[in-house]
Design an enzyme around this catalytic site. Structure first.
Site, PDB file in Angstrom:
ATOM      1  N   SER A  14      64.912  20.873 -14.052  1.00 28.87           N
ATOM      2  CA  SER A  14      65.746  21.050 -12.863  1.00 28.87           C
ATOM      3  C   SER A  14      66.527  22.352 -13.019  1.00 28.87           C
ATOM      4  O   SER A  14      65.935  23.383 -13.333  1.00 28.87           O
ATOM      5  CB  SER A  14      66.647  19.823 -12.689  1.00 28.87           C
ATOM      6  OG  SER A  14      67.340  19.893 -11.480  1.00 28.87           O
ATOM      7  N   HIS A  41      62.650  20.081  -9.741  1.00 27.06           N
ATOM      8  CA  HIS A  41      63.472  19.853  -8.554  1.00 27.06           C
ATOM      9  C   HIS A  41      63.507  21.138  -7.754  1.00 27.06           C
ATOM     10  O   HIS A  41      63.648  22.221  -8.308  1.00 27.06           O
ATOM     11  CB  HIS A  41      64.892  19.467  -8.958  1.00 27.06           C
ATOM     12  CG  HIS A  41      64.955  18.097  -9.567  1.00 27.06           C
ATOM     13  ND1 HIS A  41      66.047  17.639 -10.231  1.00 27.06           N
ATOM     14  CD2 HIS A  41      64.047  17.099  -9.595  1.00 27.06           C
ATOM     15  CE1 HIS A  41      65.830  16.405 -10.648  1.00 27.06           C
ATOM     16  NE2 HIS A  41      64.607  16.060 -10.280  1.00 27.06           N
ATOM     17  N   ASP A 134      67.341  12.627 -14.136  1.00 25.81           N
ATOM     18  CA  ASP A 134      65.942  12.414 -13.760  1.00 25.81           C
ATOM     19  C   ASP A 134      65.043  12.816 -14.935  1.00 25.81           C
ATOM     20  O   ASP A 134      65.280  13.846 -15.557  1.00 25.81           O
ATOM     21  CB  ASP A 134      65.612  13.250 -12.514  1.00 25.81           C
ATOM     22  CG  ASP A 134      64.309  12.824 -11.870  1.00 25.81           C
ATOM     23  OD1 ASP A 134      63.809  11.718 -12.192  1.00 25.81           O
ATOM     24  OD2 ASP A 134      63.791  13.581 -11.025  1.00 25.81           O
TER      25      ASP A 134
END
Lengths: 189, 280
Positions: A14, A41, A134
């Site tokens: 991310s 992401h 995540d």
């Protein structure tokens, strides 16, 4: 544990991971023989740009896969914007628009977990820099199935929340800097 | 859990057949229903056989209802560039939104048609497997907060990439806003233009007598396995006029035999005019 014949490398990242992934792909061997499946992401409204930028430096072909596309060795696959990316048992991808998880679509957990069930101990899961949790659950699934788990060394992360969340759930097999990750991947027979 | 066995039970006792959905996704979604409701497989089977209300709710849970106003904003100019050529010369034309979910894409498309001055020639049909979704499509009430960003993103795209000369849209012509209650409300005159039906692509015959110039079916078939997808492509092919178009999702790609009967242009698959004895 003997784990020859790996079948895939799956990477999640991310915040800060774009430049890390770009650099890694520019350093991977041109004849790297496994599929590299990447879930980053990304901004929902910006569809284009990311794959093009990553392509610029990559030694391997980079693709945003379509639904039901066959997974081929030596290619890099990037989860498309606004879809979840899953690995299926028949060696294909499937896409889904079901609701975001961990505030994100694509969600890294979905990609990692689905890969864990398909490749089991014959895969390498990597979580890079990022600002949320995540990927942690997905890495636990890979760990439970006996796959190799690698986190980016928090000291080298722009934001270290993501790899640290992994380390809270499991004891990752390796904690490596981006250069060391590439070195490790390049020496895989 | 043996989810294939469960899908057989569902098929035998209800109107719903999920047995040709993609394994991974249907399994994951069933597991979620089981854990959300703290059920055992036996209890799930029991409820499926006896509780119709539960079954309707289950269908909603295991089908994916994500939709947004102008989803994939950057793609609409390319899609409509193709569609304009197909519909502009027709006195009337028919558009079917197959798997319309709550209808946001139906109204997105209808807003573009209105801006192009083509809406009064359009007959718009919208279907979904879920009764609740069909009702939501009829109502046309959506979250303001969630969709506001979508409209802005679409406006930005239009400025750079106009559709048929349209560079910006005054959305207040089409949507009422109720900020306090976080609502967009589609105006009555637009809602009245849409004919809605509950319809399961997998099983039912097409619920309309007429054929179509355009079928939108974006991000619906990704939940089906490859053989079911081919079956649906065949059905769409049959329901389209020659030269008509099927619009798929951004990352869907038609495979199998029927691929040869369409000309692909991005997400738009145009039925070729070639004459085929069997399928025409």
């Amino acid at each position: 544990m003997l784990r020859a014949n790996y079948k895939a490398v799956v990477i999640g990242g991310s915040a800060g991971s774009f430049s890390v992934v770009s650099k890694m792909l520019s350093q991977l061997r041109k004849d790297f023989h496994l599929p590299v499946i990447i879930c980053l992401h990304r901004l929902k409204h910006v569809r284009s740009g990311l794959v093009e930028s990553i392509r610029l430096k990559s030694n391997l072909e980079v693709i945003e896969p379509n639904d039901k596309e066959k997974i081929v060795n030596g290619k890099v696959y990037l989860a498309p914007s606004n879809y979840h990316l899953f690995v299926e048992y028949d060696g294909t991808f499937s896409l889904s628009t079901e609701k975001p998880c961990n505030h994100s679509r694509p969600c890294i957990d979905h990609t990692l977990s689905s890969a864990a069930y398909v490749y089991r101990n014959k895969m390498i899961g990597i979580v890079l820099t990022g600002a949320n949790k995540d990927g942690a659950k997905g890495m636990k699934d890979i760990f439970d199935k006996g796959g190799v788990t690698i986190i980016q060394d928090p000291k080298t992360c722009e934001v270290d929340t993501m790899p640290k969340s992994v380390a809270r759930l499991i004891k990752p097999e390796k904690t490596l800097s981006p250069d060391q990750i590439v070195e490790y991947l390049n020496q895989l027979a | 859990m043996d989810f294939k066995h469960y899908l057989q039970v569902l098929k035998e006792h209800t109107p719903y057949d999920f047995s040709d959905y993609s394994d991974n996704s249907i399994k994951r979604r069933l597991q979620k229903v089981i854990s959300d409701n703290s059920l055992s497989l036996d209890e799930l089977i029991q409820k499926t056989q006896n509780d119709q209300v539960f079954v309707e709710r289950l269908v909603e849970e295991i089908t994916v209802n994500t939709t947004e106003l102008f989803r994939d904003p950057e793609l609409w100019p390319a899609i409509y560039e193709k569609l304009i050529n197909i519909i502009k010369t027709k006195k009337t034309f028919n558009i079917w939104h197959a798997g319309c979910s709550s209808g946001m894409e139906v109204y997105s498309s209808l807003i573009i048609l209105s801006e192009l001055g083509l809406a009064d020639r359009a007959r718009i049909y919208a279907t979904d497997i879920s009764k609740r979704m069909v009702n939501q499509c009829k109502k046309g009430v959506y979250r303001y907060d969630f969709n506001g960003g979508q409209l802005k993103a679409f406006e930005k795209v239009l400025k750079k990439n106009p559709i048929g000369g349209i560079k910006s849209i005054d959305f207040s012509k089409y949507l009422d806003v109720d900020v306090d209650n976080d609502k967009y409300i589609v105006k009555d005159y637009l809602r009245d233009m849409v004919i809605t039906r509950q319809h399961d692509l997998v099983q039912d015959d097409v619920p309309f007598y007429n054929k179509f110039d355009v079928i939108f079916c974006r991000n619906v078939l990704i939940y089906f396995n490859a053989s079911l997808q081919s079956k649906i492509y065949q059905m769409f092919h049959k329901q389209l006029y020659p030269g008509g178009a099927l619009v798929l999702g951004n990352h869907e790609s038609m495979t199998g035999f029927f691929k040869t009967k369409f000309k692909k242009n991005g997400a738009v698959y145009q039925k070729t005019n070639a004459f085929h004895f069997k399928y025409q």
